[in-house]
Design a protein around this motif. Structure first.
Motif, PDB file in Angstrom:
ATOM      1  N   UNK A  96       0.822  -1.206   0.000  1.00 12.75           N
ATOM      2  CA  UNK A  96       0.000   0.000   0.000  1.00 12.75           C
ATOM      3  C   UNK A  96       0.859   1.260   0.000  1.00 12.75           C
ATOM      4  N   UNK A  97       1.915   1.265   0.790  1.00 15.41           N
ATOM      5  CA  UNK A  97       2.834   2.417   0.835  1.00 15.41           C
ATOM      6  C   UNK A  97       3.527   2.570  -0.512  1.00 15.41           C
ATOM      7  N   UNK A  98       3.978   1.457  -1.090  1.00 13.86           N
ATOM      8  CA  UNK A  98       4.639   1.480  -2.397  1.00 13.86           C
ATOM      9  C   UNK A  98       3.717   2.077  -3.459  1.00 13.86           C
ATOM     10  N   UNK A  99       2.449   1.658  -3.474  1.00 18.57           N
ATOM     11  CA  UNK A  99       1.478   2.182  -4.443  1.00 18.57           C
ATOM     12  C   UNK A  99       1.279   3.684  -4.228  1.00 18.57           C
ATOM     13  N   UNK A 100       1.174   4.121  -2.977  1.00 19.67           N
ATOM     14  CA  UNK A 100       1.014   5.549  -2.686  1.00 19.67           C
ATOM     15  C   UNK A 100       2.219   6.368  -3.153  1.00 19.67           C
ATOM     16  N   UNK A 101       3.391   5.741  -3.185  1.00 21.61           N
ATOM     17  CA  UNK A 101       4.605   6.424  -3.641  1.00 21.61           C
ATOM     18  C   UNK A 101       4.823   6.306  -5.151  1.00 21.61           C
ATOM     19  N   UNK A 102       3.837   5.807  -5.866  1.00 21.05           N
ATOM     20  CA  UNK A 102       3.935   5.727  -7.327  1.00 21.05           C
ATOM     21  C   UNK A 102       4.111   4.328  -7.867  1.00 21.05           C
ATOM     22  N   UNK A 103       4.213   3.324  -7.001  1.00 19.00           N
ATOM     23  CA  UNK A 103       4.352   1.950  -7.468  1.00 19.00           C
ATOM     24  C   UNK A 103       5.558   1.783  -8.365  1.00 19.00           C
ATOM     25  N   UNK A 104       5.410   0.970  -9.374  1.00 20.37           N
ATOM     26  CA  UNK A 104       6.541   0.682 -10.262  1.00 20.37           C
ATOM     27  C   UNK A 104       6.983   1.890 -11.073  1.00 20.37           C
ATOM     28  N   UNK A 105       6.135   2.913 -11.191  1.00 21.49           N
ATOM     29  CA  UNK A 105       6.506   4.134 -11.900  1.00 21.49           C
ATOM     30  C   UNK A 105       7.155   5.158 -10.977  1.00 21.49           C
ATOM     31  N   UNK A 106       7.119   4.918  -9.680  1.00 22.58           N
ATOM     32  CA  UNK A 106       7.687   5.845  -8.712  1.00 22.58           C
ATOM     33  C   UNK A 106       9.188   5.667  -8.560  1.00 22.58           C
ATOM     34  N   UNK A 107       9.744   6.430  -7.646  1.00 17.97           N
ATOM     35  CA  UNK A 107      11.190   6.422  -7.436  1.00 17.97           C
ATOM     36  C   UNK A 107      11.714   5.078  -6.925  1.00 17.97           C
ATOM     37  N   UNK A 108      10.881   4.332  -6.200  1.00 20.21           N
ATOM     38  CA  UNK A 108      11.330   3.040  -5.689  1.00 20.21           C
ATOM     39  C   UNK A 108      11.416   1.975  -6.771  1.00 20.21           C
ATOM     40  N   UNK A 109      10.627   2.099  -7.811  1.00 19.03           N
ATOM     41  CA  UNK A 109      10.660   1.121  -8.894  1.00 19.03           C
ATOM     42  C   UNK A 109      10.079  -0.214  -8.497  1.00 19.03           C
ATOM     43  N   UNK A 110      10.555  -1.270  -9.129  1.00 18.52           N
ATOM     44  CA  UNK A 110      10.028  -2.619  -8.899  1.00 18.52           C
ATOM     45  C   UNK A 110      10.578  -3.237  -7.621  1.00 18.52           C
ATOM     46  N   UNK A 111       9.778  -4.109  -6.997  1.00 19.76           N
ATOM     47  CA  UNK A 111      10.296  -4.830  -5.833  1.00 19.76           C
ATOM     48  C   UNK A 111      11.380  -5.821  -6.263  1.00 19.76           C
ATOM     49  N   UNK A 112      12.385  -5.987  -5.401  1.00 24.14           N
ATOM     50  CA  UNK A 112      13.452  -6.939  -5.684  1.00 24.14           C
ATOM     51  C   UNK A 112      13.444  -8.108  -4.702  1.00 24.14           C
ATOM     52  N   UNK A 113      12.690  -7.967  -3.598  1.00 24.94           N
ATOM     53  CA  UNK A 113      12.537  -9.052  -2.631  1.00 24.94           C
ATOM     54  C   UNK A 113      11.075  -9.142  -2.213  1.00 24.94           C
ATOM     55  N   UNK A 114      10.703 -10.292  -1.694  1.00 22.84           N
ATOM     56  CA  UNK A 114       9.377 -10.450  -1.110  1.00 22.84           C
ATOM     57  C   UNK A 114       9.309  -9.653   0.194  1.00 22.84           C
ATOM     58  N   UNK A 115       8.097  -9.374   0.641  1.00 19.55           N
ATOM     59  CA  UNK A 115       7.915  -8.777   1.955  1.00 19.55           C
ATOM     60  C   UNK A 115       8.329  -9.818   2.991  1.00 19.55           C
ATOM     61  N   UNK A 116       9.209  -9.426   3.889  1.00 22.01           N
ATOM     62  CA  UNK A 116       9.668 -10.312   4.954  1.00 22.01           C
ATOM     63  C   UNK A 116       9.139  -9.787   6.283  1.00 22.01           C
ATOM     64  N   UNK A 117       8.827 -10.710   7.181  1.00 19.12           N
ATOM     65  CA  UNK A 117       8.310 -10.328   8.492  1.00 19.12           C
ATOM     66  C   UNK A 117       9.279 -10.775   9.572  1.00 19.12           C
ATOM     67  N   UNK A 118       9.690  -9.851  10.425  1.00 20.03           N
ATOM     68  CA  UNK A 118      10.566 -10.143  11.553  1.00 20.03           C
ATOM     69  C   UNK A 118       9.706 -10.212  12.811  1.00 20.03           C
ATOM     70  N   UNK A 119       9.538 -11.409  13.353  1.00 16.49           N
ATOM     71  CA  UNK A 119       8.665 -11.597  14.519  1.00 16.49           C
ATOM     72  C   UNK A 119       9.156 -10.834  15.742  1.00 16.49           C
ATOM     73  N   UNK A 120      10.463 -10.742  15.916  1.00 18.87           N
ATOM     74  CA  UNK A 120      11.016 -10.073  17.096  1.00 18.87           C
ATOM     75  C   UNK A 120      10.647  -8.597  17.135  1.00 18.87           C
ATOM     76  N   UNK A 121      10.738  -7.927  16.001  1.00 21.45           N
ATOM     77  CA  UNK A 121      10.453  -6.491  15.967  1.00 21.45           C
ATOM     78  C   UNK A 121       9.052  -6.163  15.463  1.00 21.45           C
ATOM     79  N   UNK A 122       8.380  -7.145  14.864  1.00 20.81           N
ATOM     80  CA  UNK A 122       7.061  -6.892  14.274  1.00 20.81           C
ATOM     81  C   UNK A 122       7.143  -6.085  12.986  1.00 20.81           C
TER      82      UNK A 122
END
Length: 146
Positions: A96-122
């Protein structure tokens, strides 16, 4: 259909050059030389199997306008594929944040990794061609641009 789904679909409609059809895939397999569609479709399908939480496809696999790869939008996620990095899935608040920042057309571009979840920090986090997005309920979003 939720308002978020409608918003995501309007985001999708403007970006693809054209949808990749089953005939494109069959021709690529039969005759070869049809770019990377023969690698992209199975990789996107396999990545979807790893992340069933993203729901059903919201549209066809689409070639990116610069020819750098393919992308497919789902009800609650996006899978992007490039020949250099393979398939990566983003979903949840990171997407959702990526889409708000322009998605693949925005400055961040395409994702290079999957979303990872760290249980210790949430913390939920994903890397993108142009930076990183992390999010947790207590801290909110953090965007690091490369």
């Amino acid at each position: 259909m939720t308002p978020a789904t409608l918003r995501d679909r309007s985001f999708v409609a403007a970006a693809p050059v054209r949808a990749v059809t089953w005939d494109d895939y069959r021709r690529a397999i039969r005759f070869g030389g049809a770019g990377s569609v023969t690698a992209a479709l199975p990789a996107i399908t396999a990545k979807h199997a790893e992340h069933p939480v993203i729901g059903e496809p919201a549209g066809p696999v689409a070639e990116l306008s610069d020819g750098a790869g393919y992308v497919r939008e789902f009800e609650r996620g996006t899978i992007a594929w490039t020949s250099e990095r393979g398939a990566a899935c983003v979903h949840g608040m990171v997407r959702d944040i990526w889409v708000l920042l322009g998605g693949r057309s925005g400055r961040l571009g395409l994702p290079t990794t999957d979303v990872a979840y760290d249980e210790a920090s949430g913390l939920h986090a994903a890397e993108f061609a142009g930076g990183r997005i992390s999010w947790s309920a207590p801290a909110g979003p953090t965007i690091d641009l490369a």
